[in-house]
Design an enzyme around this catalytic site. Structure first.
Site, PDB file in Angstrom:
ATOM      1  N   HIS A 101       8.474  18.431 -35.569  1.00 43.15           N
ATOM      2  CA  HIS A 101       8.520  17.663 -34.318  1.00 43.15           C
ATOM      3  C   HIS A 101       9.523  18.328 -33.365  1.00 43.15           C
ATOM      4  CE1 HIS A 101       9.320  14.474 -31.450  1.00 43.15           C
ATOM      5  NE2 HIS A 101       8.135  13.988 -31.793  1.00 43.15           N
ATOM      6  N   GLU A 173       1.935  18.076 -29.152  1.00 44.62           N
ATOM      7  CA  GLU A 173       2.780  17.139 -28.427  1.00 44.62           C
ATOM      8  C   GLU A 173       3.639  17.913 -27.426  1.00 44.62           C
ATOM      9  OE1 GLU A 173       3.418  13.451 -31.043  1.00 44.62           O
ATOM     10  OE2 GLU A 173       4.881  14.923 -31.689  1.00 44.62           O
TER      11      GLU A 173
HETATM   12  P1  PGA Z   1       6.239   8.771 -27.551  1.00 36.78           P
HETATM   13  O1  PGA Z   1       6.603   9.737 -28.759  1.00 36.78           O
HETATM   14  O2  PGA Z   1       4.854   8.240 -27.814  1.00 36.78           O
HETATM   15  O3  PGA Z   1       7.274   7.700 -27.571  1.00 36.78           O
HETATM   16  O4  PGA Z   1       6.282   9.611 -26.294  1.00 36.78           O
HETATM   17  C1  PGA Z   1       5.636  10.644 -29.212  1.00 36.78           C
HETATM   18  C2  PGA Z   1       6.162  11.523 -30.291  1.00 36.78           C
HETATM   19  O5  PGA Z   1       7.288  12.025 -30.208  1.00 36.78           O
HETATM   20  O6  PGA Z   1       5.439  11.751 -31.280  1.00 36.78           O
END
Ligand code: PGA
Length: 256
Positions: A101, A173
């Protein structure tokens, strides 16, 4: 139509009481003792380590909801203070290991090399690696998004067999779209990166998810992007009602 993966990481939130309330609510909403996932949908939840066994206990061993951890070390055991291994995560009931992440890359020194080691460790123990990739706003502005995320994915997945790759889930992401400081991506902005990822990974991996400021207004549109087979969600799913609504949106999408 592929199965749609709809999941949440709670990041560093929720007490055990809060984790219990969310998990019990989900279990009931899916049918209690005979809980079933919505048709065509694979739900998953990734709590903090401390809540792993609690959530597993509530969901039950045979739950249709997969359970994950937010990180795991690449070694099976040893002198690695503060770390948790894949066998330990598995022992606690986890089936998924989230890897790479952007918050871990930014704050905790996660690199392409460590993501590669962790993907291998998860696969070795039969867990699903959930590999997160994503570019910064600077990379996007310079026009390098697709190249950057392909490099991250290829680096982490290098050397895997066809069978191993088929057990990997990728979540794209973009960093500029994540969290309080992020801004929701438009569908138009995501078409090209998903075309690049799809050309390389559609049909070869278990899922190609989108994450970053997913909410109840944009979820259906995001699921409509070519190659997207799921959503990985933070804030919107931390309240159970938000998560349940996302499951309904995904179910409607598969039925359409
Ligand atoms: P968020 O987080 O939906 O709060 O933007 C997404 C993530 O970090 O997976």
């Amino acid at each position: 139509m592929s199965t749609l993966w709809i999941g949440t990481s709670w990041k560093m939130t929720k007490t055990l009481d809060e984790a219990r309330a969310w998990s019990e609510g989900l279990r009931e909403a899916l049918g209690g003792d005979t809980a079933q996932a919505p048709a065509g949908v694979q739900p998953f939840v990734i709590p903090s380590f401390t809540a792993t066994t609690t959530v597993r206990g509530i969901l039950g061993e045979d739950s249709p909801v997969l359970l994950g951890v937010q990180n795991a070390h690449w070694e099976d055991a040893g002198a690695w203070t503060g770390e948790v291994s894949v066998p330990q995560a598995k022992d606690a009931g986890a089936q998924i290991v989230e890897i790479g992440h952007s918050e871990r890359r930014e704050h905790f020194g996660e690199t392409v090399e460590t993501t590669r080691l962790k993907v291998a460790a998860a696969l070795r123990h039969g867990l699903t690696p959930l590999l997160c990739i994503g570019e910064s706003a600077d990379v996007k502005e310079a026009g390098g998004s697709s190249e950057f995320i392909l490099d991250q994915a290829r680096g982490a997945l290098e050397g895997l067999s066809v069978e191993e790759l088929s057990r990997v889930v990728i979540a794209y992401e973009p960093i500029w779209a994540i969290g309080e400081k992020g801004r929701p991506a438009t569908v138009e902005e995501l078409v090209e990166p998903f075309a690049a990822l799809g050309a390389e990974y559609t049909g070869k991996v278990a899922g190609l998810l989108y994450g970053g400021s997913v909410n109840l207004d944009n979820a259906a549109g995001l699921l409509g992007i070519e190659h997207v087979t799921g959503l990985f969600v933070g804030r919107t799913a931390w309240e159970l009602d938000g998560y349940l609504e996302l499951l309904r949106i995904a179910e409607a999408h598969t039925a359409a």
